[in-house]
Each structure stands twice: as structure tokens, then as C-alpha cells.
Design an enzyme around this catalytic site. Structure first.
Site, PDB file in Angstrom:
ATOM      1  N   GLY A  89       8.871   2.909 -10.192  1.00  0.00           N
ATOM      2  CA  GLY A  89       9.684   2.525 -11.337  1.00  0.00           C
ATOM      3  C   GLY A  89       8.987   1.596 -12.308  1.00  0.00           C
ATOM      4  O   GLY A  89       8.906   1.853 -13.495  1.00  0.00           O
TER       5      GLY A  89
ATOM      6  N   PRO B 105       0.798  -1.231   0.000  1.00  0.00           N
ATOM      7  CA  PRO B 105       0.000   0.000   0.000  1.00  0.00           C
ATOM      8  C   PRO B 105       0.827   1.276   0.000  1.00  0.00           C
ATOM      9  O   PRO B 105       0.304   2.357  -0.261  1.00  0.00           O
ATOM     10  CB  PRO B 105      -0.818  -0.123   1.287  1.00  0.00           C
ATOM     11  CG  PRO B 105       0.041  -0.937   2.197  1.00  0.00           C
ATOM     12  CD  PRO B 105       0.735  -1.934   1.295  1.00  0.00           C
TER      13      PRO B 105
ATOM     14  N   ASP C 294       9.037  -2.718  -8.215  1.00  0.00           N
ATOM     15  CA  ASP C 294       9.839  -3.918  -8.421  1.00  0.00           C
ATOM     16  C   ASP C 294      10.392  -4.492  -7.117  1.00  0.00           C
ATOM     17  O   ASP C 294      10.806  -5.643  -7.078  1.00  0.00           O
ATOM     18  CB  ASP C 294      10.978  -3.613  -9.389  1.00  0.00           C
ATOM     19  CG  ASP C 294      10.451  -3.161 -10.743  1.00  0.00           C
ATOM     20  OD1 ASP C 294       9.707  -3.933 -11.363  1.00  0.00           O
ATOM     21  OD2 ASP C 294      10.761  -2.023 -11.158  1.00  0.00           O
TER      22      ASP C 294
END
Length: 395
Positions: free
Chosen positions: A97, A7, A65
Site C-alpha cells: 500500500g 522482508p 504501513d
């Protein structure tokens, strides 16, 4: 499917984005799922390390990631790692990203997307359930810690931007633009030794060209996932991930308190206290602005670091920038990376090679090394590729 959601990734909107875009897609595709909201750093890592994976057909993450990094390493820390790592992994971009999501999208030949458009595209891929093989890279540090990477190893400029831009997380992906400009104003030179084992071009291949199976729905693909158990054991295969998606507000070093002895043997590496083998290439320069090893095409939604990369090409795409490059030329390099044309700019300070293994030995007493965007132990490090070790749900 077990779906783990961070979250706090990106602007902290991952849960609302899931509800707005993905939840109904999964329902309409008749894919039952259990949603787990991660509560702390390494929560997902601990969860998959101990879970009964037989109750799940796939594991999916909604984050940047960094959460995928936790899941991959949690699977590789299991006693049954060889089977566990074949569990199909799904990626839904919800961080800053989102490099893996952008790479998957790129491999499918689709037009570049970002933000919520990229999320919807990856949601469709998840529902289709087509499984591809994914290379993993084994990384060893000076303290004999071992971890597995699917995206990048960075030292120097890109690692600094990755970690230092955490303070700008509230602006989302723009944090990297701000971090890059700040670091450009005070450009650093890093001293060290870089060595690598060149990749044999004949040994590289594209997963898109080699794949012959094309199951049409998720349940069929999962049922046939055993078909992807390689005919030969995986162990015998010879600019920056702009995301730290841990739940902590500031980057923390990856907690690797135990030495990992699991996973395939690193047959291409010798101990860090021994010289690299004679057939390796030792870079003559010792002053660098950055060293970046990547194994996917993208290192963020809008930066294409290795345009030739594929999911299972068996190659580490190694890029390093020598000291002496001007701030203007370095900025121009990153601008060209938005279209993946940076490797054809003929900049004399930029070197690109394909490798199967590498060793980095920093001489500078202070610095940052990141693996998949996560800050790891600073010091000598080496890595080798393990082709087709994992499974990824991709188009």
C-alpha cells in the site's frame, strides 16, 4: 539511525530494494545506520518499546504501513512515551500500500510516483532529514484497549478488501484491484450507528503553512528536534490502507493483551457505554456500504482519499457510503479516487465531513474493522485526534 525492515512486505522484495536503491544513498549522505530485519509480528513493536532510544537520532521503517503501526504503538507503550513519540520517524515504501510514503510525496507538491520511483524519492527525503509534526488518533475498543493510529480506521467494504486480499499478496499492489472486484461482485450492507464531533474549520491549519524552521541536513534537524516540543501540551489539542505488513502470511488481529493507560487523555470522548455528548452529530442512516476515517491524503500509492489532508491539520476526514449505491457507481467512486476527484462527483450516497472525534457502533453481528490496515477487535469503537503528537521525516 535504526532502520527496521520487513522482508515479507509487498512481494517480499523489500531487502533487495533497500540494497539496490537506499543503501548507497545513506552511505553517500554520511548517515550511519543499523539495519534490523524483523522476524515476526510485533517484533518492531517490542523492540522500540524496550530500546534505549538515546542511542538513535531517528527510527526508520522499510515496509508497508503496518510496520510503522507497530513502531508508533511500541513508542506509545513506553513509560517515557511523551518524549519517545517525538523521535523522528522515517518511511521507506516497501509494501503493497505505502500510503504514508505516497502522502508525504504528495504534500511536497511532487508528481505522483509509485514503486521504485517512490522509494527513491522517499530515500532522498530521509537523507535530507527535515522533520514535520504528525497527528495521531487515539482509538478505544469495547474491551478498553487503546491504540494509536496515523492513517485510517475502516469498517465495511474497504476493511473487507484490505483483509480478504491477503490471499493475493504475491501479485503486489494488484492484490487490492483483485480484492475490490471480488467484493464488488458480492456487495454487502453493514448496519450500525455512526456519530461524530464536527471539526471547527477555524481550528484547522496546514503544517506546510505553519512551519517556519527549515534545517538543511539530518544532523542539524535531529539536534534541533527539541524545538518541536510543543509550547502547549499536545494533550490539550482539542477507502482503505491497503497494507498489512506483518510478517505472518495472513492478517492477524493486533495483539493488545494489556489495556494501555499511557498517552494523552481523550478529553473529547465519554465511555463507550454512555451516549455521545449532545453536541455531537448522529448520522440518521444505519445502513452503510463503508465507513472510512482517514488522516493522510492517500490510502495507497494510487488512491487519494482525502486530497485536502495535511500532516498536522488536526482533522479526521470521515467518508461514508450509504446503502443503495450501485456496483457501477461504487466502482466509479474508486476510479475517481485515483485522481482525488471522488468527493466532487456529487454522488448522493457519498458523504464527506471533517471531524475531531467519532464513534462507530456496528449492529451487524459479523464484520471487519481495520486500523492502519491491521484487523482489530470487532465491535463498538471510538476515536479522537491528538494534533502534532508525533514526528515524521518528510520533505
Amino acid at each position: 539511525m535504526l532502520l527496521m525492515l520487513n522482508p515479507h512486505s509487498g512481494k517480499g522484495q523489500a531487502h533487495s530494494l533497500f540494497t539496490a536503491h537506499v543503501q548507497r544513498m545513506l552511505q553517500e549522505a554520511s548517515i550511519p545506520y543499523t539495519l534490523i530485519i524483523t522476524e515476526r509480528q510485533n517484533h518492531a513493536r517490542e523492540l522500540v518499546r524496550e530500546a534505549d532510544l538515546s542511542q538513535w537520532d531517528a527510527l526508520a521503517i522499510m515496509s508497508g504501513d503496518g510496520l510503522l503501526f507497530e513502531v508508533v504503538n511500541g513508542l506509545m507503550e513506553r513509560e517515557d512515551w511523551e518524549e519517545a513519540i517525538k523521535t523522528p520517524l522515517g518511511v521507506l515504501p516497501g509494501g503493497s500500500g505505502n500510503a504514508v510514503a505516497a502522502s508525504i510525496h504528495n504534500y511536497c507538491g511532487l508528481q505522483p510516483m509509485s514503486g521504485e520511483d517512490l522509494l527513491v524519492s522517499c530515500g532522498f527525503m530521509l537523507c535530507k532529514g527535515l522533520v514535520s509534526r504528525l497527528d495521531l488518533i487515539s482509538i478505544c475498543t469495547a474491551s478498553n484497549q487503546r491504540l494509536f493510529s496515523f492513517l485510517s480506521l475502516a469498517w465495511g467494504f474497504v476493511a473487507d478488501v484490505d483483509s480478504e486480499s491477503e490471499k493475493y499478496r504475491h501479485v503486489g499492489a494488484a492484490r487490492f484491484t483483485v480484492g475490490t472486484l471480488v467484493r464488488l461482485m458480492s456487495l454487502r450492507v453493514y448496519q450500525g450507528k455512526l456519530s461524530y464531533l464536527p471539526a471547527e474549520q477555524s481550528g484547522s491549519y496546514s503544517s506546510l503553512e505553519q512551519s517556519t524552521e527549515s534545517p538543511t541536513d539530518f544532523s542539524q534537524q535531529i539536534a534541533s528536534s527539541s524545538d518541536y516540543s510543543d509550547s502547549s501540551p499536545c494533550a490539550n489539542h482539542p477507502l482503505h490502507n491497503f497494507c498489512n505488513s506483518n510478517n505472518a502470511p495472513k492478517p492477524k488481529r493486533t495483539n493488545l493483551s494489556q489495556v494501555s493507560v499511557l498517552g494523552p487523555p481523550d478529553s473529547l470522548l465519554v465511555p463507550l457505554d454512555q451516549p455521545v455528548p449532545a453536541h455531537w452529530t448522529v448520522v440518521s442512516e444505519q445502513d452503510f456500504v463503508l465507513v472510512l476515517a482517514v488522516y493522510q491524503s492517500h490510502i495507497s500509492e494510487d488512491l487519494i482519499a482525502a486530497p485536502a489532508s495535511r500532516l498536522e491539520d488536526g482533522v479526521i476526514h470521515l467518508i461514508y457510503v450509504k446503502a443503495g449505491i450501485s456496483r457501477t457507481a461504487l466502482l466509479r467512486l474508486f476510479l475517481a479516487m485515483e485522481k482525488g476527484t471522488h468527493l466532487s462527483t456529487n454522488c448522493p450516497y457519498v458523504v464527506y465531513v471533517k471531524a475531531q472525534a467519532l464513534r462507530l457502533e456496528p449492529y451487524s453481528p459479523k464484520g471487519t474493522i481495520t486500523v492502519d490496515g491491521e484487523v482489530v477487535e470487532y465491535g463498538p469503537v471510538q476515536a479522537q485526534i491528538h494534533s502534532s503528537l508525533a514526528r515524521l521525516i518528510a520533505g
